[in-house]
Design an enzyme around this catalytic site. Structure first.
Site, mmCIF file in Angstrom:
data_model
loop_
_atom_site.group_PDB
_atom_site.id
_atom_site.type_symbol
_atom_site.label_atom_id
_atom_site.label_comp_id
_atom_site.label_asym_id
_atom_site.label_seq_id
_atom_site.Cartn_x
_atom_site.Cartn_y
_atom_site.Cartn_z
ATOM 1 N N ASP A 1 -14.715 -49.918 -44.607
ATOM 2 C CA ASP A 1 -15.589 -49.415 -45.677
ATOM 3 C C ASP A 1 -15.619 -47.895 -45.809
ATOM 4 O OD1 ASP A 1 -16.947 -49.352 -43.264
ATOM 5 O OD2 ASP A 1 -18.642 -50.576 -43.925
ATOM 6 N N ASP B 1 -22.969 -51.595 -30.221
ATOM 7 C CA ASP B 1 -22.021 -52.568 -29.671
ATOM 8 C C ASP B 1 -20.604 -52.024 -29.890
ATOM 9 O OD1 ASP B 1 -21.610 -52.931 -32.419
ATOM 10 O OD2 ASP B 1 -23.021 -54.602 -32.471
ATOM 11 N N ASP C 1 -16.700 -52.761 -31.276
ATOM 12 C CA ASP C 1 -15.793 -53.589 -32.066
ATOM 13 C C ASP C 1 -14.369 -53.194 -31.714
ATOM 14 O OD1 ASP C 1 -17.923 -54.741 -33.830
ATOM 15 O OD2 ASP C 1 -18.148 -52.639 -34.377
#
Ligand code: ATP
Ligand code: MG
Length: 442
Positions: free
Chosen positions: A156, A64, A66
């Protein structure tokens, strides 16, 4: 018209020009491009970020897309009528186009837990102003907005912090993302222990990406796992369930499960299973491995997988262990099974939530294992017409493949399914034992 904040922080980035990277607009979904251009036309800044950029850089198809932007959730909502703000802990906006959902987040700023009690005047300097940490440093809410360079440092891993812009089609790298993609390394951004204290799930994410991408986990990124793994105990069971599904239904379940165990993080998700596997001698570890390999194969072929089947396999050793307990007086075999299944789920619920819609199907798959034993005509017909027959049959094959001796039961059911009506009747007659009533009459 409100004044749009200009984009600051760009000077912190290494810029990779259009001709220095392989990403082309054609690889980005038309809806994602539409969103990126709409932001641009309205004076905001928006970037493709995260898995989308990472996977395209590696030549893989992103799951997907982002987007990160300097527009606030409320501003995004005003721009797109199909947008919905979700989440409280971490506000994100979902822009929906039919089945495609594009996740948009506002640039996050770094915020020191110490500053949360700062006086109002200084807090007003920051946009968003809504953050909270627990006493151990875990982020409870994170809605403090900032610049793109700050946003990058809140992400992250370095390979997840590359930003692609439709402005000159550049990539911006604020850490060492490009370098780590080359090295095939998962490297956490910032001080590893602090970042895991803020969000222990990052340890699981490191494993997930390492398995998915075939990357190693950089030394300082993996070093705190042993000491800080226990922080996963303080993460909500619901979030751990979601993460478990991502770990197991991402197409790399077998490697992921192995890595979870090698990095000693398995017990924070699957302690009952790992304990049961130590206590029972039968090849149930093999059954789990096979179930995970099958899951990966199915996903590669574009087939769906059901979490219920995965949990049925993973919890099978626990169920079997409970079933070895003596049957309580007055209890029949079925009641004994129900009790064992209940106990199994109850133990797992200490680690991950599992929605009832999932447990009820796992339970049916287990229950059907008995019906597939073909006691009589009725039980054969009931099993065959059951909505979970196919899953239960697959499970039976797994048990045999794992080494359980079921007297070629799987093959019987394979032939039964392939046979025409006449053959089916013959097969039923051949295995059916006469019922008690008929036995009496004869
Ligand atoms: P995929 O979608 O392929 O699973 P992804 O990298 O896009 O991988 P998402 O969970 O979709 O992962 O998150 C999108 C991005 O948001 C990540 O790439 C990362 O930059 C950031 N992110 C997500 N979760 C965290 C987290 N717990 N801590 C810090 N940053 C995070
Ligand atoms: Mg993603």
């Amino acid at each position: 018209m409100s004044l749009k904040p200009s984009l600051t922080g760009l000077d912190q980035a290494r810029i990779i020009e259009r001709d220095e990277h392989p990403i082309s607009r054609k690889q980005i979904s038309p809806n994602t491009l539409k969103v990126l251009y709409r932001f641009k036309e309205t004076g905001f800044h928006a970037f493709l970020v995260g898995g989308g950029v990472r996977d395209l850089m590696l030549g893989n198809k992103p799951k997907d897309f982002d987007i990160a932007t300097n527009a606030t959730p409320e501003e995004i909502k005003r721009l797109f009528k199909n947008a919905r703000i979700i989440g409280r802990r971490f506000k994100i906006v979902h822009i929906r186009f039919g089945r495609e959902i594009i996740e948009v987040t506002t640039f996050r700023a770094h915020h020191d837990p110490q500053n949360e009690i700062a006086d109002d005047a200084s807090r007003r300097q920051i946009r968003g102003l809504d953050s909270a940490h627990s006493s151990s440093g875990m982020i409870l809410r994170d809605n403090v907005y900032g610049d793109i360079d700050q946003d990058a440092l809140q992400r992250d891993f370095t390979v997840n912090a590359l930003y692609y812009t439709v402005d000159h089609f550049r990539i911006l790298d604020f850490s060492t993302g490009m370098e780590d993609l080359d090295k095939k390394e998962i490297r956490i951004i910032g001080d590893p222990a602090t970042r895991y204290r803020e969000d222990p799930v990052r340890m699981l994410r490191a494993i997930r990406f390492s398995a998915k991408l075939g990357f190693s986990i950089e030394e300082s990124t993996q070093r705190p796992f042993d000491q800080l793994g226990h922080l996963l105990n303080s993460v909500s069971r619901a979030r751990l369930f979601d993460e478990t599904l991502k770990l197991l239904a991402g197409g790399h379940a077998a490697v992921t499960f192995e890595k979870l165990r090698n990095f000693h993080l398995g017990p924070y998700l699957f302690a009952p299973t790992l304990e049961a596997m130590k206590q029972v001698e039968l090849p149930w570890g093999k059954l789990i491995d096979l179930a995970l390999e099958n899951t990966d194969k199915r996903l590669t072929m574009g087939k769906s997988v059901t979490p219920a089947f995965l949990f049925a396999a993973i919890l099978w050793p626990v169920l079997k262990l409970h079933l070895t307990q003596p049957v309580s007086p007055g209890m029949n075999r079925h009641q004994h099974f129900i009790q064992a299944a209940n106990q199994t789920f109850l133990e797992q619920l200490n680690y991950t939530a599992i929605p009832r819609r999932v447990t009820s199907v796992s339970r049916e798959i287990w229950e059907l294992q008995y019906r597939l034993e073909r006691k009589n005509k009725r039980s054969i017909e009931a099993a065959f017409s059951h909505p979970r027959f196919r899953a239960a049959y697959d499970f039976l094959l797994l048990r045999e493949q794992a080494g359980e001796n079921l007297g070629a039961l799987g093959q019987w059911w394979t032939d039964f399914q392939n046979g025409d009506t006449k053959r089916k009747i013959q097969m039923i007659t051949a295995v059916s034992r006469p019922s008690k009533r008929r036995r009496k009459r004869t």
